[in-house]
Design an enzyme around this catalytic site. Structure first.
Site, PDB file in Angstrom:
ATOM      1  N   CYS A 116       0.816  -1.224   0.000  1.00 21.07           N
ATOM      2  CA  CYS A 116       0.000   0.000   0.000  1.00 21.07           C
ATOM      3  C   CYS A 116       0.848   1.272   0.000  1.00 21.07           C
ATOM      4  CB  CYS A 116      -0.955  -0.007   1.192  1.00 21.07           C
ATOM      5  SG  CYS A 116      -2.181  -1.322   1.041  1.00 21.07           S
ATOM      6  N   HIS A 256      -3.382   7.153   2.768  1.00 21.39           N
ATOM      7  CA  HIS A 256      -3.761   5.889   2.152  1.00 21.39           C
ATOM      8  C   HIS A 256      -5.170   5.536   2.634  1.00 21.39           C
ATOM      9  CE1 HIS A 256      -3.800   1.926   0.640  1.00 21.39           C
ATOM     10  NE2 HIS A 256      -3.714   1.343   1.816  1.00 21.39           N
ATOM     11  N   ASN A 286     -10.049   0.181  -0.725  1.00 22.30           N
ATOM     12  CA  ASN A 286      -8.587   0.274  -0.756  1.00 22.30           C
ATOM     13  C   ASN A 286      -8.088  -0.245  -2.104  1.00 22.30           C
ATOM     14  OD1 ASN A 286      -5.842   0.015  -0.424  1.00 22.30           O
ATOM     15  ND2 ASN A 286      -5.939  -1.130   1.505  1.00 22.30           N
TER      16      ASN A 286
HETATM   17  C1  LIG Z   1     -10.177  -5.812   9.085  1.00 21.17           C
HETATM   18  C2  LIG Z   1     -10.792  -4.908  10.124  1.00 21.17           C
HETATM   19  C3  LIG Z   1     -11.781  -3.950   9.478  1.00 21.17           C
HETATM   20  C4  LIG Z   1     -11.520  -5.733  11.152  1.00 21.17           C
HETATM   21  O1  LIG Z   1     -12.062  -4.890  12.132  1.00 21.17           O
HETATM   22  P1  LIG Z   1     -11.858  -5.224  13.659  1.00 21.17           P
HETATM   23  O2  LIG Z   1     -12.595  -4.221  14.411  1.00 21.17           O
HETATM   24  O3  LIG Z   1     -10.382  -5.329  13.915  1.00 21.17           O
HETATM   25  O4  LIG Z   1     -12.569  -6.595  13.781  1.00 21.17           O
HETATM   26  P2  LIG Z   1     -12.002  -7.977  14.324  1.00 21.17           P
HETATM   27  O5  LIG Z   1     -11.061  -8.557  13.326  1.00 21.17           O
HETATM   28  O6  LIG Z   1     -11.530  -7.787  15.732  1.00 21.17           O
HETATM   29  O7  LIG Z   1     -13.343  -8.793  14.330  1.00 21.17           O
HETATM   30  C5  LIG Z   1     -14.407  -8.470  15.216  1.00 21.17           C
HETATM   31  C6  LIG Z   1     -15.570  -9.364  14.876  1.00 21.17           C
HETATM   32  O8  LIG Z   1     -16.134  -8.926  13.642  1.00 21.17           O
HETATM   33  C7  LIG Z   1     -16.257 -10.052  12.784  1.00 21.17           C
HETATM   34  N1  LIG Z   1     -16.135  -9.595  11.397  1.00 21.17           N
HETATM   35  C8  LIG Z   1     -15.025  -9.526  10.625  1.00 21.17           C
HETATM   36  N2  LIG Z   1     -15.356  -9.084   9.409  1.00 21.17           N
HETATM   37  C9  LIG Z   1     -16.691  -8.850   9.415  1.00 21.17           C
HETATM   38  C10 LIG Z   1     -17.620  -8.401   8.461  1.00 21.17           C
HETATM   39  N3  LIG Z   1     -17.242  -8.042   7.220  1.00 21.17           N
HETATM   40  N4  LIG Z   1     -18.909  -8.298   8.825  1.00 21.17           N
HETATM   41  C11 LIG Z   1     -19.340  -8.618  10.050  1.00 21.17           C
HETATM   42  N5  LIG Z   1     -18.504  -9.081  11.002  1.00 21.17           N
HETATM   43  C12 LIG Z   1     -17.203  -9.193  10.687  1.00 21.17           C
HETATM   44  C13 LIG Z   1     -15.155 -10.980  13.197  1.00 21.17           C
HETATM   45  O9  LIG Z   1     -15.424 -12.294  12.781  1.00 21.17           O
HETATM   46  C14 LIG Z   1     -15.184 -10.817  14.684  1.00 21.17           C
HETATM   47  O10 LIG Z   1     -16.228 -11.607  15.190  1.00 21.17           O
HETATM   48  P3  LIG Z   1     -16.055 -12.401  16.571  1.00 21.17           P
HETATM   49  O11 LIG Z   1     -15.850 -11.337  17.588  1.00 21.17           O
HETATM   50  O12 LIG Z   1     -17.334 -13.132  16.666  1.00 21.17           O
HETATM   51  O13 LIG Z   1     -14.857 -13.266  16.366  1.00 21.17           O
HETATM   52  C15 LIG Z   1      -9.714  -4.065  10.840  1.00 21.17           C
HETATM   53  O14 LIG Z   1      -8.947  -4.906  11.660  1.00 21.17           O
HETATM   54  C16 LIG Z   1      -8.821  -3.352   9.901  1.00 21.17           C
HETATM   55  O15 LIG Z   1      -9.241  -2.474   9.185  1.00 21.17           O
HETATM   56  N6  LIG Z   1      -7.519  -3.660   9.938  1.00 21.17           N
HETATM   57  C17 LIG Z   1      -6.554  -2.989   9.092  1.00 21.17           C
HETATM   58  C18 LIG Z   1      -6.732  -3.460   7.699  1.00 21.17           C
HETATM   59  C19 LIG Z   1      -5.965  -2.631   6.745  1.00 21.17           C
HETATM   60  O16 LIG Z   1      -5.787  -1.458   6.898  1.00 21.17           O
HETATM   61  N7  LIG Z   1      -5.538  -3.315   5.686  1.00 21.17           N
HETATM   62  C20 LIG Z   1      -4.904  -2.743   4.585  1.00 21.17           C
HETATM   63  C21 LIG Z   1      -3.474  -2.665   4.835  1.00 21.17           C
HETATM   64  S1  LIG Z   1      -2.858  -1.237   4.268  1.00 21.17           S
END
Ligand SMILES: CC(C)(COP(=O)(O)OP(=O)(O)OC[C@H]1O[C@@H](n2cnc3c(N)ncnc32)[C@H](O)[C@@H]1OP(=O)(O)O)[C@@H](O)C(=O)NCCC(=O)NCCS
Length: 337
Positions: A116, A256, A286
């Site tokens: 990214c 980003h 993204n």
């Molecule tokens: C991926 C991301 C959005 C997940 O959000 P989060 O708040 O960290 O969520 P978690 O991974 O802790 O998951 C929380 C819950 O939501 C659930 N969940 C994940 N994706 C989901 C979706 N699309 N819809 C509904 N629930 C979802 C998980 O299964 C988890 O459930 P559980 O508690 O029953 O296990 C977040 O971690 C993120 O944005 N990370 C950075 C990603 C990024 O920037 N990537 C690009 C790199 S540059």
């Protein structure tokens, strides 16, 4: 003799027509529009459809748009860098393919991979070729067909990514405009948290790698989120501090577009009000290397000559960085040559 800097004298972009919105995605995986909007901030993403169409297809269109807007003859381009993690093929480089398609036949081109942060690293690299006086017109492309490596059965990653391409033209300035400073970082220890395991030399494609879904993005969301929030803000603040820039001096943060919460946290740490951060994540998701040039394209009409922009990224690698850019022209006008 006045110092030469690399001015951005135009910006172009292109996204595919097909839109995948949260309603449709909710029918593909167990998710909701509300969850995606609250946790990520993406409403829809554009998806490139069509057999055999890869990143160069989008890059070509972004560059044509750029050259048309800036009235630039493709034969005047000296060099092209294509920032991408989704090249059409391992070789030849996607930049070469784009050069041939657009008719930039005097230019040499190569690809640059830094996930990214690819566009920021490519912009910084290209700026050096301008500063030394070696080249006069360089096109830097950021383009990714993320749908080609996104697992549409994985609800934790598929809402995030989309396809798109942006491009900028770099030309010499003797008025102190353009890329004035950059601060780039990488840490390979982060690879474990965000990668695509197969398809490279370590795990070439086999039935097994396909069955194990190793040709898709693997992401540990929380580990990436934590590292992104702290590193992106740290590096943006560092570049402000070392150039004696305060929040009042900054016209826009160009972040980003990975997650609206990461963008808001970065703007807050920089002391910027929310409307000073360029945000278009809701429209495209993204697009990896595409996010920065597409953001500048979408906000181009609001920009004025002399505006201070802070570009900031975080991504796989891990890679992260920031750049201070002084914008070179008013609104949608083409920079005076
Ligand atoms: C991926 C991301 C959005 C997940 O959000 P989060 O708040 O960290 O969520 P978690 O991974 O802790 O998951 C929380 C819950 O939501 C659930 N969940 C994940 N994706 C989901 C979706 N699309 N819809 C509904 N629930 C979802 C998980 O299964 C988890 O459930 P559980 O508690 O029953 O296990 C977040 O971690 C993120 O944005 N990370 C950075 C990603 C990024 O920037 N990537 C690009 C790199 S540059």
């Amino acid at each position: 003799m006045k110092k030469i800097t690399a001015a951005i004298t135009g910006v172009g972009g292109w996204v595919p027509e097909t839109v995948l919105d949260n309603e449709e995605l909710s029918r593909m995986v167990d998710t909701t529009d509300e969850w995606i909007m609250t946790r990520i901030g993406v409403k829809q993403r554009h998806i490139l459809k069509g057999e055999g169409l890869g990143t160069s297809y989008m890059g070509e269109r972004a560059v044509r748009n750029l050259l048309e807007k800036t009235n630039t003859d493709p034969m005047d381009i000296d060099m092209v860098i294509c920032a991408t993690v989704t090249p059409d093929m391992f070789f030849p480089a996607t930049a070469n393919l784009i050069c041939a398609k657009v008719g930039m036949m005097k230019a040499f081109g190569y690809d640059l991979i830094a996930a990214c942060s690819s566009f920021l690293f490519a912009l910084s690299t290209a700026s050096q070729f301008i500063e030394t006086g070696k080249y006069k017109k360089i096109v830097v492309i950021g383009a990714d067909k993320m749908s080609s490596i996104t697992d549409y059965t994985d609800r934790a990653t598929c809402p995030i990514f989309g396809d798109g391409a942006g491009a900028v033209l770099l030309e010499p300035s003797e008025d102190g405009l353009g890329v004035l400073d950059f601060d780039l970082h990488s840490d390979g220890n982060g690879a474990q948290h965000l990668h695509m395991k197969a398809g490279g030399s370590a795990y070439p494609a086999t039935h097994e790698t396909v069955d194990k879904r190793w040709h898709y993005i693997y992401q540990e969301g929380q580990a990436v989120f934590k590292a992104a929030v702290s590193n992106m803000a740290d590096v943006a603040l560092a570049i402000m501090e070392r150039n004696n820039l305060t929040a009042d001096d900054i016209a826009y943060l160009v972040p980003h577009q990975a997650n609206i919460r990461i963008i808001e946290a970065t703007a807050k740490r920089m002391g910027l009000p929310e409307d000073k951060a360029m945000v278009n994540i809701q429209n495209y998701g993204n697009t990896t290397a595409g996010t920065l040039p597409l953001a500048m394209r979408d906000y181009e009409s609001k920009l004025k000559k002399g505006d201070n922009l802070i570009l900031a990224t975080f991504g796989g690698g891990f890679t992260w960085g920031a750049a201070w850019v002084k914008w070179a022209y008013d609104g949608g006008a083409v920079a005076k040559k």
